[in-house]
Every structure is written in structure tokens, then in C-alpha cells.
Design a protein around this motif. Structure first.
Motif, PDB file in Angstrom:
ATOM      1  N   SER A   1       0.827  -1.210   0.000  1.00 41.24           N
ATOM      2  CA  SER A   1       0.000   0.000   0.000  1.00 41.24           C
ATOM      3  C   SER A   1       0.860   1.259   0.000  1.00 41.24           C
ATOM      4  CB  SER A   1      -0.938   0.006   1.209  1.00 41.24           C
ATOM      5  OG  SER A   1      -0.214  -0.037   2.414  1.00 41.24           O
ATOM      6  N   THR A   2       1.969   1.248   0.744  1.00 42.79           N
ATOM      7  CA  THR A   2       2.865   2.405   0.767  1.00 42.79           C
ATOM      8  C   THR A   2       3.518   2.606  -0.594  1.00 42.79           C
ATOM      9  OG1 THR A   2       3.336   2.136   3.125  1.00 42.79           O
ATOM     10  CG2 THR A   2       4.933   3.395   1.837  1.00 42.79           C
ATOM     11  N   THR A   3       4.000   1.519  -1.184  1.00 39.73           N
ATOM     12  CA  THR A   3       4.629   1.602  -2.503  1.00 39.73           C
ATOM     13  C   THR A   3       3.636   2.097  -3.541  1.00 39.73           C
ATOM     14  OG1 THR A   3       6.119  -0.215  -1.924  1.00 39.73           O
ATOM     15  CG2 THR A   3       5.882   0.292  -4.264  1.00 39.73           C
ATOM     16  N   ALA A   4       2.424   1.563  -3.500  1.00 40.15           N
ATOM     17  CA  ALA A   4       1.400   1.973  -4.463  1.00 40.15           C
ATOM     18  C   ALA A   4       1.047   3.442  -4.293  1.00 40.15           C
ATOM     19  CB  ALA A   4       0.153   1.109  -4.288  1.00 40.15           C
ATOM     20  N   ARG A   5       1.004   3.912  -3.056  1.00 38.36           N
ATOM     21  CA  ARG A   5       0.682   5.324  -2.809  1.00 38.36           C
ATOM     22  C   ARG A   5       1.769   6.239  -3.354  1.00 38.36           C
ATOM     23  NH1 ARG A   5       1.210   5.613   2.522  1.00 38.36           N
ATOM     24  NH2 ARG A   5       3.139   6.809   2.306  1.00 38.36           N
ATOM     25  N   ARG A   6       3.027   5.841  -3.169  1.00 38.14           N
ATOM     26  CA  ARG A   6       4.131   6.668  -3.676  1.00 38.14           C
ATOM     27  C   ARG A   6       4.165   6.683  -5.196  1.00 38.14           C
ATOM     28  NH1 ARG A   6       8.766   5.189   0.901  1.00 38.14           N
ATOM     29  NH2 ARG A   6       7.739   6.382   2.553  1.00 38.14           N
ATOM     30  N   LEU A   7       3.837   5.558  -5.813  1.00 38.30           N
ATOM     31  CA  LEU A   7       3.758   5.532  -7.270  1.00 38.30           C
ATOM     32  C   LEU A   7       2.610   6.407  -7.754  1.00 38.30           C
ATOM     33  CD1 LEU A   7       4.543   4.519 -10.058  1.00 38.30           C
ATOM     34  CD2 LEU A   7       3.112   2.491  -9.655  1.00 38.30           C
ATOM     35  N   SER A   8       1.491   6.360  -7.058  1.00 43.42           N
ATOM     36  CA  SER A   8       0.342   7.181  -7.434  1.00 43.42           C
ATOM     37  C   SER A   8       0.685   8.664  -7.389  1.00 43.42           C
ATOM     38  CB  SER A   8      -0.834   6.891  -6.497  1.00 43.42           C
ATOM     39  OG  SER A   8      -1.934   7.726  -6.784  1.00 43.42           O
ATOM     40  N   ALA A   9       1.381   9.086  -6.339  1.00 45.79           N
ATOM     41  CA  ALA A   9       1.796  10.491  -6.230  1.00 45.79           C
ATOM     42  C   ALA A   9       2.751  10.860  -7.358  1.00 45.79           C
ATOM     43  CB  ALA A   9       2.461  10.733  -4.879  1.00 45.79           C
TER      44      ALA A   9
END
Length: 308
Positions: free
Chosen positions: A69-77
Motif C-alpha cells: 500500500s505504501t509503494t502503491a501510494r508513492r507511485l500514485s503520487a
């Protein structure tokens, strides 16, 4: 232009055009600064990064054990930033366009039982004076209306209608909604309003002016209102007094309790969506596990064949 300057430009756009809240902007900044640091260690920046560079950063996060979830959030940003740079003509391409984040299962929300909520309120009832009145009003509003913690602590004094039966709540993106209040919540608000002035800052006119606007003012917070962190501490203290594990109790857990207990007692999903202020019902559907359990129980207890 440096990554720091690009991040600032992007956040200015998010604030001005999208109405992003301070908390949202802070989250974007943290994620983008982390990605910038990783790119910099490879001699790259947001202006020069390729798809391979971003993939290498994501792989590094996985090796460090960061959650999906953290990795996905950083990619989204990062994807949002690159779309902004492309739209502004600062880059001719979007290196993150075709990338997808790690698959992640959507965790079920932590749920408090109705007995746990009763214990929490009983502990709040034992508190005396201004502290007790404020704690009871905060808990009643949160559990009666399912507010987000930011919505709760930033409630304006005039959010309470004259009849005190509903709250005017400003949610994400500045969207407003009316939240009906239960009789106990209305009573708790009335009790709080009789002693609220005792929590206003003294001897500082500018601080007094800021704090006067809020239903839950603070004499110590620069914002003028009770902060998220202050309320979280209040809640954990009450949880400990109630014999509950403070680590498992948070403002968001109480919001989940509001939704799950409504559904378990017969509310429909669309009504809960409206009360929670979710723009999309798919966000509310995380609570359907409660409906599924209720339907399962209904079949097991009411269906004629279940008795055979």
C-alpha cells in the motif's frame, strides 16, 4: 528546475485547482520527496527519470520491506506529478504512464464491538468538568455522525444548527453535508457549549479570535482548534480507562464502528455512503462484509431448511 521546486509547483496546483487539504498536501510532499531522494541516488531527477528509473525505485522499496500500500501510494503520487509536468509542457513524455503498482488486498476495517463502544462512553461519563464535557461531545459526535477526525476537530461553532439536531460538515474537497445527530449527541453538545468558553485562550487577542470560530477551540494549538493528535491522545486515554487496548482504538476506528453498526442494524449501504461523505459507493462497499454476516445469520436462523 530542481525537484523541490517542481514539487512545490505541483502542490500549489493541487491546492488551488483541486482544493486539496493540508493533510493531503503533506502526504503528497512526503511521498514525492522520498521518490526524489531515490532518483537522486541514481543521478536522476523528475525531469530526467525514465520508466526504468522509477521501476528501480519501486524495486528498492520492495527490498526494504515497505508495504504494497505504501509503494502503491508513492507511485500514485509520482504518476500525478508526471501528468502535471506533461500538461505544463515541462516534460515531453510521462515515464510512469504505463506503470501499475503492486497488487494489494484491501484490508477490512478494524471494528469495535457495540460493547466496546459502550465501555468507551462509560469511561468518558466518569470524566469531570470541562475535560469530561468536551470528551463526551467529541465521542458522541464522532460515533453519531461517523465524521473523519479532521472534519470533527475543525467543526465551526455555527456548524450546529439552531435546533441542534444536525451538523453542517465540510468534508474532502470542500464538499458539505448535513449529518443528523442522536438525542445523546445533542445533549452532549448542549452540555459542552455551557463550559466551552473555559477552553478558549486567555490574554492573546489574536489567538482568541482564531479559536472563537471553532466548536472545539484550543488554547495551545496554533490552528485555534483541537488538533487531530490532541484528540487521538484523549481517545487513547479514555480507551485505557475503559479497559480497552489503546493501540486498537483511534478516531478512524470509531468512524468504522459507526458504519458497521449501522449496517448490522439494518441501514442500507447508500444511506451509509451519504452519512460518511464518500463520493463513490465503491469506497463504502468495504463494509459489505457486515451485510454478508447479517444475511448469513438471517438465513441460518429464519430459513425453514436451516432448522432441519
Amino acid at each position: 528546475m530542481s525537484d523541490t521546486q517542481l514539487i512545490d509547483l505541483f502542490l500549489d496546483m493541487m491546492a488551488a485547482e483541486r482544493g486539496a487539504s493540508k493533510n493531503t498536501l503533506d502526504a503528497y510532499r512526503r511521498d514525492l520527496e522520498d521518490m526524489s531522494m531515490r532518483l537522486s541516488s541514481r543521478g536522476r531527477s523528475f525531469m530526467s527519470a525514465s520508466t526504468g528509473d522509477i521501476e528501480a525505485c519501486l524495486a528498492e522499496m520492495a527490498r526494504e520491506g515497505l508495504s504494497a500500500s505504501t509503494t502503491a501510494r508513492r507511485l500514485s503520487a509520482t504518476r500525478r506529478l508526471f501528468r502535471f509536468l506533461l500538461a505544463e509542457g515541462r516534460r515531453a513524455d510521462d515515464p510512469a504512464r504505463s506503470m501499475s503498482g503492486p497488487k494489494r488486498g484491501r484490508p477490512l476495517p478494524k471494528v469495535m464491538s457495540e460493547a466496546d463502544v459502550d465501555a468507551l462512553f462509560a469511561a468518558a461519563e466518569a470524566l469531570e468538568g470541562v475535560r469530561g464535557a468536551r470528551a463526551r461531545a467529541l465521542l458522541e459526535i464522532l460515533y453519531a455522525g461517523g465524521l473523519r477526525v479532521t472534519e470533527l476537530v475543525t467543526l465551526s461553532l455555527n456548524a450546529v444548527t439552531r435546533a441542534q439536531s444536525t451538523l453542517h460538515v465540510t468534508g474532502k474537497g470542500g464538499k458539505e453535508r448535513l449529518v443528523p445527530l442522536t438525542p445523546p449527541a445533542m445533549e452532549a453538545i448542549r452540555d459542552w457549549l455551557t463550559v466551552r468558553e473555559n477552553s478558549l485562550p486567555k490574554g492573546n487577542p489574536s489567538a482568541m479570535t482564531r479559536a472563537q470560530r471553532f466548536l472545539f477551540p484550543s488554547s495551545s494549538a496554533a490552528e485555534g482548534h483541537l488538533t487531530r493528535e490532541q484528540f487521538a491522545r484523549i481517545l487513547k486515554d479514555i480507551a485505557a480507562a475503559a479497559g480497552l487496548d489503546p493501540k486498537k482504538i483511534s478516531p478512524h476506528v470509531l468512524r468504522h464502528a459507526f458504519a458497521t453498526h449501522l449496517l448490522a442494524n439494518g441501514a442500507d449501504l447508500r444511506s451509509v455512503q451519504t452519512l460518511l461523505g464518500h463520493a463513490d459507493i465503491s469506497t463504502t462497499q468495504i463494509y459489505t462484509h457486515v451485510l454478508e454476516e447479517r444475511l448469513k445469520t438471517l438465513v441460518e436462523t429464519a430459513h425453514p431448511l436451516a432448522k432441519r
